[in-house]
Each structure stands twice: as structure tokens, then as C-alpha cells.
Design an enzyme around this catalytic site. Structure first.
Site, PDB file in Angstrom:
ATOM      1  N   HIS A 154       1.044  -1.222   0.036  1.00  0.00           N
ATOM      2  CA  HIS A 154      -0.072  -0.018   0.099  1.00  0.00           C
ATOM      3  C   HIS A 154       0.851   1.301  -0.018  1.00  0.00           C
ATOM      4  O   HIS A 154       1.921   0.962   0.469  1.00  0.00           O
ATOM      5  CB  HIS A 154      -0.796   0.147   1.275  1.00  0.00           C
ATOM      6  CG  HIS A 154      -2.168  -0.832   0.992  1.00  0.00           C
ATOM      7  ND1 HIS A 154      -2.087  -2.365   1.462  1.00  0.00           N
ATOM      8  CD2 HIS A 154      -3.358  -0.563   0.651  1.00  0.00           C
ATOM      9  CE1 HIS A 154      -3.304  -2.803   0.981  1.00  0.00           C
ATOM     10  NE2 HIS A 154      -3.985  -1.879   0.659  1.00  0.00           N
ATOM     11  N   LYS A 158      -0.665   4.840   4.547  1.00  0.00           N
ATOM     12  CA  LYS A 158      -1.805   4.121   5.287  1.00  0.00           C
ATOM     13  C   LYS A 158      -1.385   3.751   6.933  1.00  0.00           C
ATOM     14  O   LYS A 158      -0.102   3.597   7.054  1.00  0.00           O
ATOM     15  CB  LYS A 158      -1.646   2.644   4.457  1.00  0.00           C
ATOM     16  CG  LYS A 158      -2.760   1.688   5.122  1.00  0.00           C
ATOM     17  CD  LYS A 158      -3.078   0.480   4.316  1.00  0.00           C
ATOM     18  CE  LYS A 158      -3.930  -0.447   4.754  1.00  0.00           C
ATOM     19  NZ  LYS A 158      -5.376   0.050   4.840  1.00  0.00           N
TER      20      LYS A 158
HETATM   21  P1  NAP Z   1      -7.040   9.946   3.701  1.00  0.00           P
HETATM   22  O1  NAP Z   1      -6.664  10.479   2.187  1.00  0.00           O
HETATM   23  O2  NAP Z   1      -5.929  10.089   4.794  1.00  0.00           O
HETATM   24  O3  NAP Z   1      -8.441  10.599   4.022  1.00  0.00           O
HETATM   25  C1  NAP Z   1      -8.823  10.435   5.592  1.00  0.00           C
HETATM   26  C2  NAP Z   1      -9.781  11.518   5.944  1.00  0.00           C
HETATM   27  O4  NAP Z   1     -10.310  11.363   7.248  1.00  0.00           O
HETATM   28  C3  NAP Z   1      -8.710  12.914   6.019  1.00  0.00           C
HETATM   29  O5  NAP Z   1      -9.516  13.743   5.573  1.00  0.00           O
HETATM   30  C4  NAP Z   1      -8.974  13.130   7.646  1.00  0.00           C
HETATM   31  O6  NAP Z   1      -8.685  14.191   7.897  1.00  0.00           O
HETATM   32  C5  NAP Z   1     -10.123  12.584   7.999  1.00  0.00           C
HETATM   33  N1  NAP Z   1     -10.373  12.262   9.457  1.00  0.00           N
HETATM   34  C6  NAP Z   1      -9.321  11.928  10.226  1.00  0.00           C
HETATM   35  N2  NAP Z   1      -9.939  12.204  11.466  1.00  0.00           N
HETATM   36  C7  NAP Z   1     -11.080  12.203  11.502  1.00  0.00           C
HETATM   37  C8  NAP Z   1     -12.122  12.591  12.309  1.00  0.00           C
HETATM   38  N3  NAP Z   1     -11.843  12.516  13.675  1.00  0.00           N
HETATM   39  N4  NAP Z   1     -13.375  12.910  11.967  1.00  0.00           N
HETATM   40  C9  NAP Z   1     -13.652  13.029  10.502  1.00  0.00           C
HETATM   41  N5  NAP Z   1     -12.717  12.917   9.591  1.00  0.00           N
HETATM   42  C10 NAP Z   1     -11.538  12.473  10.132  1.00  0.00           C
HETATM   43  O7  NAP Z   1      -7.225   8.367   3.580  1.00  0.00           O
HETATM   44  P2  NAP Z   1      -7.924   7.624   2.481  1.00  0.00           P
HETATM   45  O8  NAP Z   1      -6.972   7.030   1.664  1.00  0.00           O
HETATM   46  O9  NAP Z   1      -9.085   8.526   1.806  1.00  0.00           O
HETATM   47  O10 NAP Z   1      -8.662   6.176   3.252  1.00  0.00           O
HETATM   48  C11 NAP Z   1      -9.652   6.340   4.257  1.00  0.00           C
HETATM   49  C12 NAP Z   1      -9.908   5.276   4.892  1.00  0.00           C
HETATM   50  O11 NAP Z   1     -10.306   4.434   3.885  1.00  0.00           O
HETATM   51  C13 NAP Z   1      -8.582   4.498   5.367  1.00  0.00           C
HETATM   52  O12 NAP Z   1      -9.038   3.797   6.728  1.00  0.00           O
HETATM   53  C14 NAP Z   1      -8.277   3.318   4.498  1.00  0.00           C
HETATM   54  O13 NAP Z   1      -7.495   2.454   5.017  1.00  0.00           O
HETATM   55  C15 NAP Z   1      -9.737   3.123   3.947  1.00  0.00           C
HETATM   56  N6  NAP Z   1      -9.547   2.732   2.405  1.00  0.00           N
HETATM   57  C16 NAP Z   1     -10.441   1.512   2.251  1.00  0.00           C
HETATM   58  C17 NAP Z   1     -10.942   1.165   1.103  1.00  0.00           C
HETATM   59  C18 NAP Z   1     -11.924  -0.159   1.106  1.00  0.00           C
HETATM   60  O14 NAP Z   1     -12.115  -0.474  -0.063  1.00  0.00           O
HETATM   61  N7  NAP Z   1     -12.410  -0.327   2.066  1.00  0.00           N
HETATM   62  C19 NAP Z   1     -10.083   1.349   0.011  1.00  0.00           C
HETATM   63  C20 NAP Z   1      -9.127   2.443   0.199  1.00  0.00           C
HETATM   64  C21 NAP Z   1      -8.876   3.098   1.621  1.00  0.00           C
HETATM   65  P3  NAP Z   1      -7.173  15.015   8.048  1.00  0.00           P
HETATM   66  O15 NAP Z   1      -6.725  15.105   6.861  1.00  0.00           O
HETATM   67  O16 NAP Z   1      -7.561  16.431   8.833  1.00  0.00           O
HETATM   68  O17 NAP Z   1      -6.571  13.985   8.918  1.00  0.00           O
END
Ligand code: NAP
Length: 265
Positions: A154, A158
């Protein structure tokens, strides 16, 4: 029927992609976002490209209390994702959770909560349909080739390791594989961690590098042969068909389902 949706994590890579998908799907309507910044602002003020006028709430309780919604999509981090999901269930809003890193105890707790309310929900560590097929093929192969290692790769931002997909793959493999200690019985690590994490005598190796998105290879070994089952998500659009499908399915469920494979035919 229009499905009214709240999204948590609208500035994130997955969240912004999901909002675009919701905007383009005519049976979906975005109602509000939960973020940890920008309380009271409109989504269009923080993301000019998306241009949707919906309110942002820093307090998820206030959001769920004041906004009428059918489904809640969480794409944040495990700590907040779990709290958001619990709250959404309390307000009878069906959760569709992409956030990875929930413990099995947390998943069980959420299952119990939804069951008591007969409310639908989905938690999927991987919403890419190809990845779900990769896991199912791995489960089939493990019956005949019980020597197996999982390599997941990844992007370096992550937070959790191993990935939810790798853990889920190991759980599915466990259903068909005869448990055995793999490798040489006297094997020793001369550098700690060299053989990866041990899950039921299967090894999981996690690679984190910039440039990667989400990739996994499950390698089986047998006498004179290996079998590799590999899936690559090349960008975050790969997850959106699964999230769209889950939002529609969740309306007809009366329990929390873990894993996209359990709602596919
Ligand atoms: P990302 O770009 O880091 O986005 C995460 C977002 O959540 C950021 O905007 C962050 O804000 C926000 N956040 C953090 N704490 C929060 C809170 N307390 N309340 C509200 N928002 C908050 O990560 P991503 O790549 O989009 O991934 C997001 C999640 O999806 C991760 O857990 C990842 O492992 C998962 N994921 C799942 C799949 C699937 O198919 N299920 C696929 C890819 C990723 P800040 O910028 O202020 O920190």
C-alpha cells in the site's frame, strides 16, 4: 427512491472520490459531511471542484441528530470511524464503512447493535470487486494448496498494517485450509520481523511505499508448483462501484454484513 447520504472524511482521497460518485449517481443525494475541520462551512467552500452546497459538521452527533439521512459512509481513520458508525446506528442511519482497521471485537459490537435495531449495514475492508474475487479464489485454492503467504502493498500514508484485506483474506483461507506450520521446523529469524506477521501459521508481509495504491498477492506453494493470485487497485475509482453497490444493498438489509463478498451473488 432517492437514498440520502452523509459522508465522513470528505477531504480524504477516498472521501472525495465517494462524493464525486454520489454526485453522479441519480438515485443518491448527499445531505451533509462529517469532518474534523470546517464546522459550519459548506462543502463547496472547501472543495471548489465538487461544488455541492451541503453543511459540514465537526460534531457527528449534531450531524446525525439534525440531518435526515438513510445511509452513512465512513472513510476516515479507525478510531473516529468506529465512533461515527456506532452513533449512526443509534440514529438509525445505515452504515457503509470503508475505513479499515476495526478490530474483530469492534465489528462484533457493531453487529450486535445493528441486530438489536434490525438495521442494515456493511463494513468492507475492500470495496474493489476484483479484490473480493481475489480473496474468493484464494479461499478456493487453500483447500488444495495449504502452504500460503500473503504480500500486501500500500501507499506509505496507510495507518494500519497488515491491511484489512490481508486479514480478511487470511480469515477466508482459514475456512478451507488445513492448519499447518509452514517452512522448516527449525526456522529462526536472524532479524526480527523477517518472516512477517503470523496469522494461524500463515505469513502476512506488509509493504508501504509512495507510488503504490492497494495491491495484494497471495502465493501458494506445492510440490513443483506455485500459484499466484494477484490484484491491483490502480486508483481509488476501483473502490467506487463497490461502495455504490453497498449503499443500494444496505437499504434492504436488516443486519450488519462484514465483507463485500457476502452481498454479491
Ligand atoms: P485519507 O486521504 O488520509 O483520508 C482520511 C480523511 O479522514 C482525512 O480527510 C482526515 O482528515 C479525515 N479524518 C481523520 N480523523 C477524522 C475525524 N475524527 N473525523 C472526521 N474526519 C477525520 O485516507 P484515504 O486513503 O481516503 O482512506 C480513508 C480510509 O479508507 C482508511 O481507513 C483506508 O484504510 C480506507 N480504505 C478503504 C478502502 C476499501 O475499499 N474499504 C480502500 C482504500 C482505503 P485530516 O486530513 O484532517 O487528517
Amino acid at each position: 427512491m432517492t437514498i440520502k447520504i452523509i459522508v465522513a472524511g470528505p477531504r480524504g482521497k477516498m472521501g472525495s472520490e465517494a462524493i464525486q460518485m454520489i454526485k453522479e449517481e441519480e438515485t443518491f443525494e448527499l445531505m451533509a459531511c462529517v469532518d474534523r475541520k470546517h464546522n459550519g462551512k459548506s462543502l463547496k467552500d472547501i472543495n471548489k471542484l465538487i461544488d455541492i452546497d451541503v453543511p459540514i459538521f465537526e460534531d457527528p452527533d449534531e450531524c446525525f441528530r439534525t440531518i435526515k439521512a438513510d445511509a452513512f459512509v465512513d472513510l476516515t481513520i479507525p478510531e473516529s470511524g468506529f465512533l461515527h458508525t456506532k452513533l449512526a446506528i443509534q440514529y438509525n442511519i445505515r452504515p457503509v464503512v470503508g475505513t479499515s482497521g476495526f478490530t474483530s471485537e469492534q465489528v462484533e459490537e457493531l453487529k450486535t447493535l445493528t441486530k438489536s435495531k434490525q438495521l442494515g449495514g456493511i463494513i468492507a475492508p475492500n470495496f474493489a470487486i476484483g479484490a473480493v474475487l481475489m480473496m474468493q479464489f484464494a479461499k478456493m485454492a487453500a483447500k488444495y494448496l495449504p502452504d500460503v503467504e500473503i504480500i500486501e502493498k500500500h501507499h506509505d500514508q496507510k495507518l494500519d498494517a497488515p491491511s484489512g484485506t490481508a486479514v480478511k483474506t487470511a480469515e477466508l483461507i482459514k475456512e478451507t485450509r488445513t492448519n499447518k506450520v509452514q517452512g522448516h521446523p527449525d526456522e529462526k529469524e536472524t532479524i526480527e520481523g523477517a518472516r512477517g506477521a503470523n496469522v494461524d501459521n500463515m505469513r502476512i508481509h506488509s509493504v508501504r511505499l509512495p507510488g503504490l495504491v492497494a495491491h495484494q498477492e497471495v502465493i501458494f506453494g506445492g510440490a513443483g508448483q506455485t500459484l499466484s493470485i494477484k490484484h491491483d487497485s490502480l486508483n481509488r475509482q476501483s473502490f467506487m462501484d463497490g461502495i455504490k453497490f453497498a449503499i443500494k444493498q444496505v437499504m434492504d438489509l436488516d443486519e450488519l454484513i462484514y465483507g463485500l463478498e457476502n452481498i454479491l451473488d
